[in-house]
Design an enzyme around this catalytic site. Sequence first.
Site, PDB file in Angstrom:
ATOM      1  N   GLU A 173       0.846  -1.202   0.000  1.00 28.30           N
ATOM      2  CA  GLU A 173       0.000   0.000   0.000  1.00 28.30           C
ATOM      3  C   GLU A 173       0.881   1.252   0.000  1.00 28.30           C
ATOM      4  O   GLU A 173       0.783   2.111   0.883  1.00 28.30           O
ATOM      5  CB  GLU A 173      -0.973  -0.023   1.190  1.00 28.30           C
ATOM      6  CG  GLU A 173      -1.931  -1.206   1.101  1.00 28.30           C
ATOM      7  CD  GLU A 173      -3.090  -1.172   2.098  1.00 28.30           C
ATOM      8  OE1 GLU A 173      -3.108  -0.321   2.999  1.00 28.30           O
ATOM      9  OE2 GLU A 173      -3.991  -2.004   1.959  1.00 28.30           O
ATOM     10  N   GLU A 322      -5.066  -8.623  -0.206  1.00 34.36           N
ATOM     11  CA  GLU A 322      -5.880  -8.407   1.001  1.00 34.36           C
ATOM     12  C   GLU A 322      -7.330  -8.224   0.568  1.00 34.36           C
ATOM     13  O   GLU A 322      -7.613  -7.353  -0.267  1.00 34.36           O
ATOM     14  CB  GLU A 322      -5.416  -7.157   1.763  1.00 34.36           C
ATOM     15  CG  GLU A 322      -3.998  -7.262   2.281  1.00 34.36           C
ATOM     16  CD  GLU A 322      -3.577  -6.051   3.116  1.00 34.36           C
ATOM     17  OE1 GLU A 322      -4.442  -5.347   3.655  1.00 34.36           O
ATOM     18  OE2 GLU A 322      -2.349  -5.825   3.192  1.00 34.36           O
TER      19      GLU A 322
HETATM   20  O1  AHR Z   1      -5.224  -5.923   7.093  1.00 29.89           O
HETATM   21  C1  AHR Z   1      -5.074  -4.785   7.880  1.00 29.89           C
HETATM   22  C2  AHR Z   1      -4.358  -3.648   7.168  1.00 29.89           C
HETATM   23  O2  AHR Z   1      -5.151  -3.202   6.109  1.00 29.89           O
HETATM   24  C3  AHR Z   1      -3.035  -3.965   6.532  1.00 29.89           C
HETATM   25  O3  AHR Z   1      -1.975  -3.858   7.424  1.00 29.89           O
HETATM   26  C4  AHR Z   1      -2.909  -2.919   5.469  1.00 29.89           C
HETATM   27  O4  AHR Z   1      -2.134  -3.335   4.369  1.00 29.89           O
HETATM   28  C5  AHR Z   1      -4.343  -2.620   5.096  1.00 29.89           C
HETATM   29  O5  AHR Z   1      -4.596  -1.248   5.048  1.00 29.89           O
END
Ligand code: AHR
Length: 517
Positions: A173, A322
Amino acid sequence: MKQDSIRISLTPGTVIPAELHSQFIEHLGSCIYDGIWVGKDSSIPNVEGFRKDVLDALQKIAPPVVRWPGGCFADTYHWKDGIGSQRPVIYNGNFGTAETEDNSFGTDEFMRLCELIGAKPWLNINMLSGSVREAAEWAEYCNREESTSLSEMRRQNGHDAPYQVKLWGIGNEVWAGGGNMTPQGYADAYRRYASAMPQFTRQTPDGRQRLPQTYILSGPDGNKPKERVHWTKDLFSELACYRQPNIGAIDLHFYNWNVTGNDDVDRFDESDWYRVIGGAMEIGDVIDEQYALIQDGLAQFPESEVPYFPNPTPKCDLYIGEWGNWHGSAFSAHPALWQQCSMRDALTSALTLDIFHKKADKVKLACCAQTVNVLNSLVLTDGAQTVLTPNYYVYQMYMVHRGGNALSLQTDSQPVSEQLDGVMAFASRTGDVIHLNIICTDFAEEHTVNIRFDKDVFCNGGETLASSNPTDCNTFDCPDRIQPQENHSAVLTENGWKVTVPAASVNVFHFQIASEE
Ligand code: AHR
């Protein structure tokens, strides 16, 4: 009782990559410590320090890939802190974690976890407070077979053979916590990191060959409709200027945010149910959009000016590193981002996995965020207690699709994917066996579903994941409330096979082709 009908063509389509069922674990809240790692001296039963009940559960669903150490934690993680006998204690403030971190779970522990559960590792490198040298040395430590100071360090730490790590995330990110970068700034930094990553060889049946390593670009924030288009477009435009860097994949993140309602994980009404289910469906369009942008981006890479040194054909797979439901209450949870999991979460997980299955030509790998004790969890722990969530059982029920061929499904009038208060379906075929998922998104009513195949089949039964109330969860007081039950409803009628599925349920039915005639 409502009725639906499905037609299934048995012509094999795209192969479903097992990697769509991958996982993400991070040093956040109680995901790693307490959730996975309790240490060898813990009174909680453990295998080499790994919590035994969690290890057993993960071994059963065998996640194909596990992504680690973050997430945002990766942005400040120094891998050398987590090896050997002298490990510094640092402070972990990641997403409200607010704990000291003794680094007792580090690279060798993560690799051992992967070995024990049969997963391939995805390591995410620190582009924020780390350095190009640190990233390259991490790869040397993990993958170098020849005797060097770093490979000998790995040997001293108990692992003679190289780990052969193939998946390397170059930043996390980077548009936010990973550096607040622009596509231009990131593209420049990516070029340096990807160029510095060392190459390795390994012994194969065909002789010594280069270890294939995939460098993964930090993809866009999937929840920002305008920004995510700009990110991917601008990033590829930058990467296509001048010489082609080594790119293997791009990592899109998409959370199904549930922060606009007044509901909670286990307290919601019918309208909250459909709102959150509708939110989960959006990822399908994001995949289509991002896939198209990637293809456009790859087409911009110039041909080599000199024919005797042609450029390799540029390639970039779409990964989703994610994904999952993120309910508003997670922000105030202790441990950080700890979240219960109801049947609503199980349905959105099943729907999301089915979107990935249906779009397996476009998305090749996806990690649930996160496996234990954080957000869309499969396993919850509290002290010595452990609960398998309904999400866990979705993964378990869906294992049959790994490596199968997606099949094309239709109702008589429309594809089976558009009715929020109906059923949504996906089927795959492995040899002469068909596995059919039917998700009943109806909040209150059960459905009967007529299923027609273009060949004669017989039904080998099915499983249903449901509960008397869609808000139900598996809790520490009642850990086995929701578990898959056998579904014996299938009967052969003049309209094909007929099955019955409860309201708010995830179902998998198994059929065998009687004859290919
Ligand atoms: O999954 C929780 C957080 O969400 C992670 O650390 C980050 O990559 C995302 O913003």
